[in-house]
Design a protein around this motif. Structure first.
Motif, short mmCIF file in Angstrom:
data_model
loop_
_atom_site.label_atom_id
_atom_site.label_comp_id
_atom_site.label_asym_id
_atom_site.label_seq_id
_atom_site.Cartn_x
_atom_site.Cartn_y
_atom_site.Cartn_z
N ASP A 1 0.85 -1.18 0.00
CA ASP A 1 0.00 0.00 0.00
C ASP A 1 0.89 1.24 0.00
O ASP A 1 2.12 1.14 -0.13
N ALA A 2 0.28 2.40 0.15
CA ALA A 2 1.05 3.64 0.09
C ALA A 2 2.12 3.69 1.17
O ALA A 2 3.26 4.11 0.92
N ASP B 1 -1.02 6.84 -11.07
CA ASP B 1 -2.38 7.27 -10.69
C ASP B 1 -2.78 6.76 -9.32
O ASP B 1 -3.96 6.45 -9.08
N GLY B 2 -1.82 6.66 -8.40
CA GLY B 2 -2.13 6.28 -7.03
C GLY B 2 -2.53 4.83 -6.85
O GLY B 2 -2.97 4.44 -5.76
N GLN B 3 -2.37 3.99 -7.87
CA GLN B 3 -2.75 2.57 -7.77
C GLN B 3 -1.59 1.77 -7.19
O GLN B 3 -0.86 1.08 -7.89
N HIS B 4 -1.43 1.86 -5.88
CA HIS B 4 -0.31 1.20 -5.23
C HIS B 4 -0.38 -0.31 -5.32
O HIS B 4 0.66 -0.98 -5.25
#
Length: 599
Positions: free
Chosen positions: A112-113, A550-553
């Motif tokens: 995850d992030a 695009d933030g798709q971790h």
């Protein structure tokens, strides 16, 4: 009903057979079916855990066959509603050019992030998603069919027994106090079993290991940082209340989770523990725990008692020799060696000509940056007492503090293997390979070096080597260096560090190496996984990392980091120019885009 806890992992694969490894929650019969072929094996137990290695034979050569796993009569694989393609058993084809992925050093934290911020994107997971078609790369040619590796070689530190993550610490705390030795490090076999479960349970990783054959070798963190660095280090560990259980559990679990699957049919036939498993009489599940613990204890005390190194041949195209550079060490003063005499004799037998490419897998780079190499050689001499007892104590502290324990820190072994390599590359052991290539990890940065005769040997008139001698490092898969440490590593890789290190080693009369080497590419510090491709007598290697868009971790894309082709020498007495050997790092050109995905 029995449950599949871990796996299936596809391990040793040959022309018509594949070994499938599983862990289950209870004793059962494990059945693997692939097309018209079926194989069954009973589980064996180790400290209350249950395993099987099912040998599926009679498969078509060079083909990928979807397979299923049943425990007793219950189907457990593939998982229902899985987004991943069917897992396959892909046998080896000696006529097909080898493609081998390799890398080392992978920590298991959430994808995850937060996990990506602290440990970077998991390159192995990005690779898995791309293989499964669940992510893509901007470098993919439209409509290009992808040919993926024939196998993946993990070069150490698949698990970290001494640097545990929060999920592992939670498990340890549920069993014992973290305020007592060995604190938040691993203590026993149960904890190792849980650590492997964390490492291999992510759905993408699990699918990858279920379809891509794997070979493995340990490094220090599989047991503990600096494992077998020196006799002083070993005595310090043996003086603790917890080390004996740790080393026995570490070696026993390594044999079950990693080494057993490395064995080919011929190697299994000569392995006493495997023969014990095969001899189960059907009266009940075999409890291998006591025998395995006794084996691990014996191997720890006497490294000549067992060989974790192994060899794989891929026709006459390539030989892969994987070397144990940890458990086989000799640490007595005056005869330090990174591998013992028995292991060295075995290695001497394996390093022969007659192959297009001789690949040597060793978790620790054989050829470090020259500055690092000379400093480690200097440190070994210092710690051995060449400048007196007080300096020796300083040398030992430095050795343990900054991990000076690679091949360069075992100069006798380094010199012996260097002589072997020169002999192979000179054509003295059969037709010289096009390349003699070391594949390594450990150092948390990646690079490619090339070696030839040292300047001294060149001045003495040594004939040029007929093989190109290459060191390729891929590290880490997921465990990046802090930025401050990266600066120090870069300094020791370039500039004045090499001459300074050499001056230091000369001051202690360290012998001159028979090889001299320089960088072809690197270093770089991305989390990445490398792929080696055989193209006749040429060798191509490329490194890829995972990048979040695009933030798709949870869906990183695979992106190429570096690309290098090592071409066969134009003749046995001359070298091709290097202008066509390397692509540009970071921003790939057309050839790199194609090479990243196509066969």
């Amino acid at each position: 009903m029995p449950t599949l806890l871990l796996g299936p992992l596809v391990r040793s694969v040959e022309a018509t057979s594949a070994a499938v490894w599983v862990e289950t929650d209870t004793a059962c019969q494990v059945r693997v079916t692939a097309g018209d072929v079926e194989a069954v094996a009973p589980t064996f137990a180790v400290h209350g855990h249950h395993y099987a290695l099912v040998i599926v034979d009679g498969l078509p050569t060079g083909e990928a066959t979807p397979y299923q796993v049943h425990l007793d009569e219950t189907g457990v694989w593939p998982l229902p509603d899985s987004p991943f393609p069917p897992s396959v058993l892909a046998t080896m084809d000696p006529e097909k050019p080898l493609r081998l992925a390799f890398g080392s050093c992978r920590t298991s934290v959430p994808h995850d992030a937060e996990g990506n911020a602290t440990h970077g994107v998991d390159a192995l997971r990005a690779y898995a998603l791309r293989m499964a078609g669940l992510s893509r790369s901007d470098q993919d040619p439209e409509g290009q069919q992808v040919r993926w590796p024939d196998m993946v070689l993990f070069l150490g530190d698949q698990v970290y027994a001494d640097e545990t993550t929060e999920p592992m610490r939670e498990f340890i705390a549920s069993r014992r106090s973290l305020d007592e030795p060995p604190w938040d490090e691993l203590k026993d076999y149960d904890e190792y079993a849980h650590l492997y479960k964390i490492a291999w349970s992510d759905p993408a990783i699990r699918w990858l290991l279920s379809t891509l054959p794997s070979a493995m070798i340990f490094d220090d963190h599989d047991v503990r940082d600096d494992w077998n660095t020196s006799l002083t280090w070993r005595r310090q560990m043996e003086a603790t209340s917890w080390w004996h259980e740790r080393i026995v559990s570490g070696l026993a679990s390594y044999w079950v989770y990693q080494h057993l699957g490395n064995l080919t049919a011929a190697a299994r036939a000569g392995d006493a523990l495997w023969q014990r498993i095969q001899a189960q009489d059907g009266a009940g599940e075999l409890d291998l725990g006591p025998e395995l613990d006794a084996f691990a204890d014996r191997v720890n005390e006497d490294p000549t008692a067992y060989r974790f190194s192994y060899v794989r041949d891929f026709g006459t195209e390539a030989r892969l020799v994987v070397v144990d550079s940890r458990a086989a060490r000799v640490l007595e003063p005056g005869r330090r060696s990174i591998v013992d005499d028995v292991e060295m004799a075995w290695l001497d037998e394996q390093l022969t000509g007659g192959f297009d490419h001789l690949l040597i897998g060793t978790s620790l780079p054989f050829l470090l940056a020259r500055g690092l190499h000379h400093l480690e050689a200097f440190n070994e001499a210092l710690a051995s007492g060449v400048w007196g007892e007080r300096a020796a104590r300083v040398g030992e502290k430095l050795r343990q503090a900054v991990d000076m324990e690679h091949w360069a820190a075992f100069q006798d072994g380094f010199a012996e293997v260097s002589d072997m390599v020169v002999s192979v590359a000179s054509g003295e052991r059969g037709p010289a390979p096009a390349t003699v290539t070391f594949l390594s990890g450990d150092v948390h940065h990646s690079y490619v070096s090339e070696a030839t005769h040292s300047r001294r040997r060149q001045k003495e008139g040594a004939a040029p080597l007929r093989s190109r001698v290459i060191q390729a490092v891929c590290s880490p898969i997921r465990n990046p260096l802090p930025r401050a440490v990266r600066f120090g590593t870069a300094f020791l890789s370039y500039g004045v560090a090499g001459p300074i290190g050499r001056a230091a080693s000369l001051s202690t009369r360290v012998r001159n190496p028979v090889l001299g080497w320089e960088y072809l590419r690197g270093p770089w510090f991305d989390n990445n996984l490398a792929t080696l491709e055989v193209h006749g007598r040429d060798l191509r290697m490329w490194w890829a990392r995972g990048v979040v868009h695009d933030g798709q971790h949870d869906r990183p894309r695979l992106e190429q980091v570096a690309d290098i082709t090592v071409r066969e020498q134009a003749s046995q007495h001359s070298r091709t120019g290097r202008e066509d050997e390397t692509g540009e790092s970071g921003q790939p050109g057309t050839a790199q885009r194609q090479g990243a995905t196509s066969g």
